[in-house]
Write a protein that holds these residues in place. Structure first.
Motif, short mmCIF file in Angstrom:
data_model
loop_
_atom_site.label_atom_id
_atom_site.label_comp_id
_atom_site.label_asym_id
_atom_site.label_seq_id
_atom_site.Cartn_x
_atom_site.Cartn_y
_atom_site.Cartn_z
N ILE A 286 0.84 -1.20 0.00
CA ILE A 286 0.00 0.00 0.00
C ILE A 286 0.87 1.25 0.00
CG2 ILE A 286 -1.63 1.36 1.37
CD1 ILE A 286 -2.95 -1.30 2.18
N GLU A 287 1.95 1.24 0.77
CA GLU A 287 2.87 2.37 0.77
C GLU A 287 3.50 2.55 -0.60
OE1 GLU A 287 3.48 4.73 3.05
OE2 GLU A 287 1.75 3.81 4.05
N ALA A 288 3.81 1.42 -1.27
CA ALA A 288 4.37 1.50 -2.62
C ALA A 288 3.37 2.12 -3.58
CB ALA A 288 4.79 0.11 -3.09
N MET A 289 2.10 1.77 -3.46
CA MET A 289 1.08 2.36 -4.32
C MET A 289 0.99 3.86 -4.12
SD MET A 289 -2.14 -0.27 -4.71
CE MET A 289 -2.67 -0.22 -3.00
N LYS A 290 1.06 4.30 -2.87
CA LYS A 290 1.01 5.74 -2.59
C LYS A 290 2.19 6.46 -3.23
CE LYS A 290 -1.27 5.21 1.92
NZ LYS A 290 -1.10 5.40 3.38
N SER A 291 3.37 5.85 -3.15
CA SER A 291 4.55 6.46 -3.76
C SER A 291 4.42 6.53 -5.27
CB SER A 291 5.81 5.66 -3.38
OG SER A 291 6.04 5.71 -1.98
#
Length: 324
Positions: free
Chosen positions: A214-219
């Motif tokens: 999820i953090e990767a998607m935000k980035s």
């Protein structure tokens, strides 16, 4: 293409025009065991761009594929791709297209020969960009596939193509990884599909843990992706759209060949996106396209009716809102 794929158009894809960027069309030869104990030889087009385009055509889209074609393999490829119902905008090259021979008689794929695609010259690169921009401007959606190897095309081609198409208000759907992913984000994409393995391999995700993805998607969104979809092999896919995180679960069908599932998902996402469908519908069609593909031999193949019925069995759930 299956004979019954022309019966009736998918609601999502019918009447929409897709430009597909295929920087590395491949000529593929596969040896299979015949039912009578003999051998079967299968000759098909290949490469990520073509595989995405074939499923998009199965879903009812009018697909225009642009890529480099040269030598004997190139001439054969143009004819084979046209037989699949795609319109080809070939860019002539001095060297042969890449190709491979796989032996599947024992069940698993054994690489017999692998001929990588050549690196395009400066003039060939310019011609590919111009032809792609022209085809993209006439489309309802542009779909960008990746190269077969990093040396095939300059990565900055992706930045330019994404930037120019976005400026011309053409939605861009990309299925990329590594350097081409970074380059495309610099230009901006409407919807990005990427596998969790690729994100971990290139260091964009710390692990396969849901919170890390999820953090990767935000980035990825902050870098230039409007919406992001991450496929997770047999686990439910996840998506980030307008600050909301979604989970997408397809039925647990028994796979025959998992290869091509991600490309099929990308085609489904693009077909729904081009038709202006809500994100839930796009995720269902993408997951259904991938699920049908794994039940067959042959990358990004399937029957339209099977995909449409599979859509009814895909579960889409909201996990989080505004990253909470």
């Amino acid at each position: 293409m299956d004979s019954d794929t022309d019966d009736h158009a998918s609601d999502e894809g019918a009447g929409t025009n897709a430009f597909v960027f295929a920087p590395s069309p491949l000529l593929t030869v596969t040896v299979e065991a015949a039912p009578n104990g003999g051998n079967e030889l299968h000759v098909h087009p290949g490469g990520q761009g073509f595989w995405i385009g074939r499923m998009a055509a199965i879903l009812g889209m009018d697909v225009h594929l642009c890529g480099p074609f040269g030598g004997e393999p190139g001439g054969i490829l143009v004819d084979l791709i046209r037989r699949e119902g795609l319109t080809v905008h070939p860019v002539a090259t001095a060297r042969d297209n890449g190709s491979y021979i796989h032996d599947r008689r024992a069940g698993e794929r054994e690489v017999v020969v692998d001929v990588p695609p050549p690196t395009l010259t400066r003039h060939e690169t310019d011609d590919l960009f111009s032809a792609s921009l022209a085809a993209g401007m006439a489309a309802d959606v542009a779909i960008l596939g990746g190269p077969h190897c990093d040396e095939a095309v300059p990565v900055e081609l992706y930045t330019r193509l994404c930037s120019d198409l976005s400026a011309l208000k053409i939605p861009v759907v990309a299925d990329l990884s590594g350097a081409t992913l970074t380059a495309a984000l610099e230009g901006g994409v409407s919807l990005l599909k990427v596998s969790h393995e690729d994100l971990i391999e290139c260091g964009r995700a710390a692990s396969e843990d849901l919170d890390d993805l999820i953090e990767a998607m935000k980035s990825l969104h902050e870098e230039g992706a409007g919406s992001v979809v991450i496929s997770r092999a047999a686990d439910p896919a996840i998506a980030l759209h307008q600050g909301e995180v979604w989970e997408v679960e397809a039925p647990p069908v028994k796979p025959v060949d998992h290869r091509g599932a991600g490309d099929s998902m990308t085609a489904g996402l693009a077909a729904a996106h081009a038709a202006g469908k809500p994100i839930e519908d796009a995720l269902r069609l993408g997951a259904a396209s991938g699920a049908v593909n794994v039940t067959r031999r042959g990358l990004a193949t399937g029957q339209r009716q099977a995909v449409e019925r599979m859509v009814e069995n895909v579960q889409v759930r909201r996990l989080r809102r505004d990253g909470a």
